[in-house]
Enzyme design. Structure first.
Site, PDB file in Angstrom:
ATOM      1  N   GLY B 168     -48.121  16.956   5.851  1.00  0.00           N
ATOM      2  CA  GLY B 168     -47.160  17.625   5.756  1.00  0.00           C
ATOM      3  C   GLY B 168     -47.469  19.281   5.951  1.00  0.00           C
ATOM      4  CD  GLU B 204     -56.693  17.137  14.977  1.00  0.00           C
ATOM      5  OE1 GLU B 204     -56.851  16.289  14.270  1.00  0.00           O
ATOM      6  OE2 GLU B 204     -55.522  17.913  14.958  1.00  0.00           O
ATOM      7  CD  GLU B 278     -46.279  12.700  13.044  1.00  0.00           C
ATOM      8  OE1 GLU B 278     -45.299  12.523  12.205  1.00  0.00           O
ATOM      9  OE2 GLU B 278     -47.198  13.512  12.939  1.00  0.00           O
ATOM     10  CD  GLU B 292     -50.062  12.756  10.287  1.00  0.00           C
ATOM     11  OE1 GLU B 292     -51.063  13.421   9.952  1.00  0.00           O
ATOM     12  OE2 GLU B 292     -48.930  12.651   9.505  1.00  0.00           O
ATOM     13  NE  ARG B 296     -43.346   8.745   6.019  1.00  0.00           N
ATOM     14  CZ  ARG B 296     -42.722   9.787   7.013  1.00  0.00           C
ATOM     15  NH1 ARG B 296     -41.819   9.388   7.572  1.00  0.00           N
ATOM     16  NH2 ARG B 296     -43.783  10.761   7.225  1.00  0.00           N
TER      17      ARG B 296
END
Lengths: 78, 463
Positions: B168, B204, B278, B292, B296
């Site tokens: 998030g 990253e 993603e 990632e 779900r």
């Protein structure tokens, strides 16, 4: 004479800034107007609750993580 | 044995997604048991269910997030399967394991897959070994400050500091220089420790003007397919506000490579159910990098349903009951363009202040998909997410979809509370959005430059 400190917002009430931190205000402490007495989480956002008026011997009407409605009494002071 | 018809599905979620799952369950001929907290007894999904089961106090931690209570509630309702929706316990491997241990089916991947793909570092390793490109970054989690500096120099600035256990967008910081890195690393570590109980970090490279493109996959544990990609670059505070399918401006070769890579990774981890990979997409170089995997159903799954005609939620339930994928890859075809906008109970003219009010009247435009939990007179509880609905349109192409969105936003009426509809009305008329000149950092400066007027709080028209 006692004075009520009320929540301006509905949500979940927190007495501490973080789960492992001490409460913003200890039971029985004195507060001044503008002191942060807790947080209210509204839809995943956190808002500080400030005492609208000062006083002594604060007594909380809510436990940590209790639900609260807008205008509900969070605590009373003398 | 693999037929869900007549069986009971327990919905361990709330809000619009619980309503959506209910609809899929009904389409499969299932009975529905619905979890609800003390604050959600009158929510739409509880009204639509055969049985509504109280799982505890308003605070999610004591109800929707309490694994023991939710599993006991599902078991008590005689459920054959549990659908976790998104958020709450949807990506909690312990919950998936507990559901299965109690003799019910978990609608999603195995607990082991959730655990593996939920760890960002393990997920990147799985991606790399399946030949899926990842953003240049540290080889694994880094504990020592000296190692951070050396790795950042190798990767190249600017770099992002991320929490190994994060999600998030929390715990992410950008360092332009070595000095930034030295200053920000202790903060990032402390925040990760506080938020996730794990201070592990990784680095990253930051891709400027990157777009967020994600691929929908579906697997049955043996075989996996993709259902093309979504474009989700319009974000505020790293929360998506507008999503499209397919992504615009992608050459067919690039799309094919991205989707094929996603299927490789899904099959490499024997993926079961609906999942999303993603990617960060660099439009300048046409490179894509795996970020990632979300194990779900996603909030924005409807845009994929609109361009493929596949009921993703029903398919994941069928698979949970042991059915193989009902589709071959060649059966999945793209048709037209879809856009979803998230309607939140927030006031865009007041810094998106959440507004848990009463929806006095709802009037959705006929023939337009509006996934919502609202009904006339519904009091939105303050304890949960501010998402109250998703408006989804389809057009023959992107231009047509944007035109349809303008009409749909203008004719959707939500009275009694401010919503983010004025934001969508403005975005649907913005020339940069129309031309696809958007990236993940587009929206926040745009909001600074285009302040939104008050919407109809207190009973007015939300336009």
């Amino acid at each position: 004479m006692t004075k009520d400190l009320r929540s301006p917002l509905p949500g979940t009430f927190y007495r501490r800034p973080a789960p492992d931190a001490p409460p913003f205000v200890a039971d029985g402490a004195s507060v001044s107007a503008g002191d942060v007495i807790g947080l209210v989480e509204v839809m995943k956002t956190f808002h500080e609750v400030k005492a609208e008026t000062g006083g002594a011997n604060i007594r909380f009407a809510l436990e940590n993580e209790d639900p609260v409605m807008a205008g509900a009494v969070i605590a009373t002071v003398d | 044995m693999t037929d869900p018809s007549g069986r009971t599905l327990f919905i361990a979620n709330r809000g619009e997604i619980a309503v959506r799952i209910n609809r899929a369950a009904r389409a499969l001929g299932m009975k529905v048991a619905q979890a609800h907290s003390d604050a959600d007894a009158d929510m739409l999904a509880a009204r639509l269910a055969d049985v509504a089961v109280n799982v505890g106090p308003p605070a999610a931690k004591k109800s929707y997030l309490d694994i023991d209570r939710v599993v006991a509630a599902a078991k008590g309702a005689g459920a054959d399967a549990v659908h976790p929706g998104y958020g709450f316990l949807a990506e909690n491997s312990g919950f998936a394991d507990a559901v299965e241990a109690a003799g019910m089916r978990f609608v999603g991947p195995t607990g082991a897959t959730i655990a593996r793909m939920g760890d960002k570092v393990a997920a990147r390793e799985a991606a790399a070994s399946a030949g899926v490109p990842t953003v240049p970054g540290s080889a694994g989690r880094i504990e020592e400050p000296e190692a951070l500096a050396a790795e950042a120099a190798r990767i190249g600035f600017p770099v992002m500091l991320k929490a190994a256990a994060g999600g998030g967008g929390r715990g992410i910081r950008v360092a332009e220089t070595g000095e930034d890195l030295a200053r920000l690393a202790p903060q990032a570590r402390a925040e990760a420790l506080a938020a996730f109980g794990d201070g592990g970090l990784y680095l990253e490279r930051l891709v400027r003007n990157a777009r967020h493109v994600e691929v929908q996959v579906m697997g049955d544990g043996a075989r996996a397919i993709h259902l093309f990609e979504r474009e989700c670059s319009l974000q505020r505070r790293r929360q998506k506000v507008w999503e499209e399918a397919p992504a615009f401006g992608l050459r067919p070769e690039v799309r094919d490579r991205m989707c094929a890579a996603s299927v490789r990774l899904a099959e490499a981890v024997s993926y079961r159910g609906a999942g999303t990979l993603e990617y960060l997409y660099d439009p300048a170089t046409e490179e894509f990098f795996f970020l990632e995997m979300n194990t779900r159903i996603q909030v924005e799954h409807p845009v994929t349903e609109m361009v493929t005609g596949v009921d993703l939620v029903a398919e994941m339930i069928r698979i949970a009951f042991g059915a193989p994928l009902s589709l071959r890859q060649e059966d999945v075809r793209l048709s037209g363009h879809a856009i979803e906008v998230r309607v939140n109970a927030e006031d865009p003219s007041k810094g998106f202040l959440p507004f848990p009010g009463i929806c006095s009247r709802l009037q959705a435009p006929p023939g337009v998909r509006f996934d919502t939990m609202l009904y006339d007179g519904y009091a939105i509880p303050p304890f949960y997410d501010s998402l109250v609905g998703k408006l989804i349109v389809h057009g023959p192409d992107r231009e047509g979809a944007i035109a349809a969105l303008r009409d749909a936003v203008d004719s959707l009426l939500i009275e009694g509370l401010p919503t983010t509809l004025p934001l969508h009305a403005a975005l649907a008329r913005d020339p940069d959005v129309a031309a696809g000149r958007i990236h993940t950092q587009f929206l926040e400066p745009w909001l600074e430059a285009n302040p939104l007027g008050p919407s109809g709080a207190g009973g007015g028209d939300t336009r």
